[in-house]
Motif scaffolding. Structure first.
Motif, PDB file in Angstrom:
ATOM      1  N   SER A 191      36.560  35.398  46.634  1.00  0.00           N
ATOM      2  CA  SER A 191      36.506  35.130  45.201  1.00  0.00           C
ATOM      3  C   SER A 191      35.791  33.805  44.963  1.00  0.00           C
ATOM      4  O   SER A 191      36.291  32.748  45.337  1.00  0.00           O
ATOM      5  CB  SER A 191      37.919  35.073  44.615  1.00  0.00           C
ATOM      6  OG  SER A 191      37.879  34.592  43.277  1.00  0.00           O
ATOM      7  N   LYS A 192      34.625  33.866  44.355  1.00  0.00           N
ATOM      8  CA  LYS A 192      33.865  32.635  44.081  1.00  0.00           C
ATOM      9  C   LYS A 192      34.668  31.703  43.196  1.00  0.00           C
ATOM     10  O   LYS A 192      34.635  30.475  43.355  1.00  0.00           O
ATOM     11  CB  LYS A 192      32.538  32.989  43.414  1.00  0.00           C
ATOM     12  CG  LYS A 192      31.622  31.799  43.178  1.00  0.00           C
ATOM     13  CD  LYS A 192      30.295  32.240  42.581  1.00  0.00           C
ATOM     14  CE  LYS A 192      29.382  31.045  42.343  1.00  0.00           C
ATOM     15  NZ  LYS A 192      28.080  31.468  41.754  1.00  0.00           N
ATOM     16  N   PHE A 193      35.434  32.271  42.273  1.00  0.00           N
ATOM     17  CA  PHE A 193      36.255  31.499  41.347  1.00  0.00           C
ATOM     18  C   PHE A 193      37.316  30.687  42.104  1.00  0.00           C
ATOM     19  O   PHE A 193      37.439  29.475  41.931  1.00  0.00           O
ATOM     20  CB  PHE A 193      36.913  32.461  40.354  1.00  0.00           C
ATOM     21  CG  PHE A 193      37.953  31.838  39.463  1.00  0.00           C
ATOM     22  CD1 PHE A 193      37.595  30.981  38.442  1.00  0.00           C
ATOM     23  CD2 PHE A 193      39.295  32.140  39.625  1.00  0.00           C
ATOM     24  CE1 PHE A 193      38.551  30.418  37.617  1.00  0.00           C
ATOM     25  CE2 PHE A 193      40.258  31.588  38.810  1.00  0.00           C
ATOM     26  CZ  PHE A 193      39.885  30.725  37.802  1.00  0.00           C
ATOM     27  N   ILE A 194      38.063  31.356  42.968  1.00  0.00           N
ATOM     28  CA  ILE A 194      39.144  30.679  43.700  1.00  0.00           C
ATOM     29  C   ILE A 194      38.576  29.766  44.780  1.00  0.00           C
ATOM     30  O   ILE A 194      39.057  28.647  44.978  1.00  0.00           O
ATOM     31  CB  ILE A 194      40.109  31.717  44.293  1.00  0.00           C
ATOM     32  CG1 ILE A 194      40.822  32.456  43.158  1.00  0.00           C
ATOM     33  CG2 ILE A 194      41.129  31.047  45.217  1.00  0.00           C
ATOM     34  CD1 ILE A 194      41.705  33.574  43.610  1.00  0.00           C
ATOM     35  N   ARG A 195      37.529  30.238  45.493  1.00  0.00           N
ATOM     36  CA  ARG A 195      36.930  29.397  46.540  1.00  0.00           C
ATOM     37  C   ARG A 195      36.397  28.099  45.941  1.00  0.00           C
ATOM     38  O   ARG A 195      36.570  27.019  46.516  1.00  0.00           O
ATOM     39  CB  ARG A 195      35.799  30.164  47.233  1.00  0.00           C
ATOM     40  CG  ARG A 195      35.263  29.438  48.468  1.00  0.00           C
ATOM     41  CD  ARG A 195      34.230  30.270  49.202  1.00  0.00           C
ATOM     42  NE  ARG A 195      32.973  30.397  48.500  1.00  0.00           N
ATOM     43  CZ  ARG A 195      32.514  31.529  47.952  1.00  0.00           C
ATOM     44  NH1 ARG A 195      33.212  32.645  48.036  1.00  0.00           N
ATOM     45  NH2 ARG A 195      31.353  31.558  47.314  1.00  0.00           N
ATOM     46  N   GLY A 196      35.773  28.200  44.772  1.00  0.00           N
ATOM     47  CA  GLY A 196      35.261  27.003  44.118  1.00  0.00           C
ATOM     48  C   GLY A 196      36.360  26.039  43.724  1.00  0.00           C
ATOM     49  O   GLY A 196      36.217  24.813  43.839  1.00  0.00           O
TER      50      GLY A 196
END
Length: 313
Positions: A191-196
């Motif tokens: 998840s780009k959202f959570i990884r970010g």
């Protein structure tokens, strides 16, 4: 939890089971087009028919209302609205009750078909043609494509969960009293959202951060770092100090990644933290036995830097 679910969550077999369901929509000509989606069985508490609804005043447009499930009242989300689908005149009849991140929520869908057991190797990252941040994986069946949804992101945005918000400037400034610049952490999350969000927290505190989009990518980077360490005398701590990994990821899940790391000499002492919405008390015990150094849930994000410090510094 069913016995086979327990096996998949404790053995690092790189397999998962998904519940396939449909959200149908109308195209520009008014025809009904079936759209197939999937969710990890480990998140599913039960599947029921749509019960009576209690309306909620001033709720998010995707929130249908509240439903009573035995003695518990839970929020019901209309997934077609959350995904911006045109479903005029199409009745939704099923509710998938999900439990993750210490939250129970109902998801309204049009129909539920069956459960598939597959390898994470057969779950591909979304292709560039799919410009939807809510999709984290693609499963190609013989006659259709099943899209794996990022329910953490969908529910988190609807509920505006503080646990997944960006770290505050005040928190990052207070953390800079500790020197972390010489320490490197690899973060694997599809998840780009959570990884970010995770990476922003760690970088804001001063850590060096390497990112991986899934377990396979993480394993490739870890083995490359091990070769680099061997050229420096074999001390892995010179190039990598900790790994933080999600569990549900295309190509290779976090449990299989952890098992691989623990089997390799030179890597077995690198702390591995599992960061997952599936971290129940029961699963935490199993994952510790698999070799995890620590386990965090998504709501634990405000404590992430503190927990990293305890393992790295």
């Amino acid at each position: 939890m069913e016995p086979n679910k327990k096996i998949l969550l404790e053995s690092g077999t790189n397999e998962l089971e998904i519940v396939e369901f449909r959200i149908d929509e109308r195209d520009s000509k008014g025809n009904v087009v079936p759209c197939y989606f999937g969710v990890n069985v480990a998140k599913v508490r039960e599947i029921i028919r749509l019960p009576g609804l209690r309306k909620v005043v001033n709720a998010h447009p995707a929130v249908c209302g509240m439903i009573k499930l035995r003695e518990q009242v839970i929020t019901l989300i209309d997934l077609s609205r959350a995904l911006n689908k045109n479903t005029e005149g199409i009745a939704a009849e099923r509710v998938i009750v999900l439990e993750f991140n210490r939250v129970v929520v109902g998801i309204l869908v049009h129909s539920v078909s069956r459960i598939y057991r597959i390898s994470w190797e057969n779950v591909e990252p979304p292709v560039k043609a799919i410009h939807d941040a809510n999709i984290t994986g693609v499963v190609k069946m013989e006659d259709r494509i099943i899209l794996i949804l990022d329910f953490e992101k969908i529910v988190g945005e609807i509920s505006r969960s503080d646990a997944l918000s960006r770290p505050s400037d005040e928190l990052m400034l207070s953390d800079k009293s500790v020197n972390r610049a010489a320490k490197t952490i690899l973060v694997a999350d599809d998840s780009k959202f959570i990884r970010g969000t995770i990476c922003d927290s760690l970088r804001g505190a001063g850590y060096q951060v390497v990112e991986a989009e899934n377990g396979e990518d993480a394993w490739t980077q870890v083995t490359a770092l091990r070769e680099k360490a061997e050229g420096l005398g074999g001390d892995m701590s010179q190039v990598l100090n900790m790994i933080i990994t999600d569990i549900e990821m295309p190509r290779m899940d976090g449990l299989h990644l952890t098992a691989l790391i623990r089997k390799e000499s030179g890597l077995d002492q690198v702390p591995v933290v599992l960061f997952s919405s599936l971290a129940s008390d029961d699963n935490k015990v199993k994952w510790k036995n698999l070799g995890a150094s620590d386990i965090l849930t998504k709501p634990d994000l405000p404590n992430l830097v503190e927990r990293a410090d305890s393992l790295v510094l």
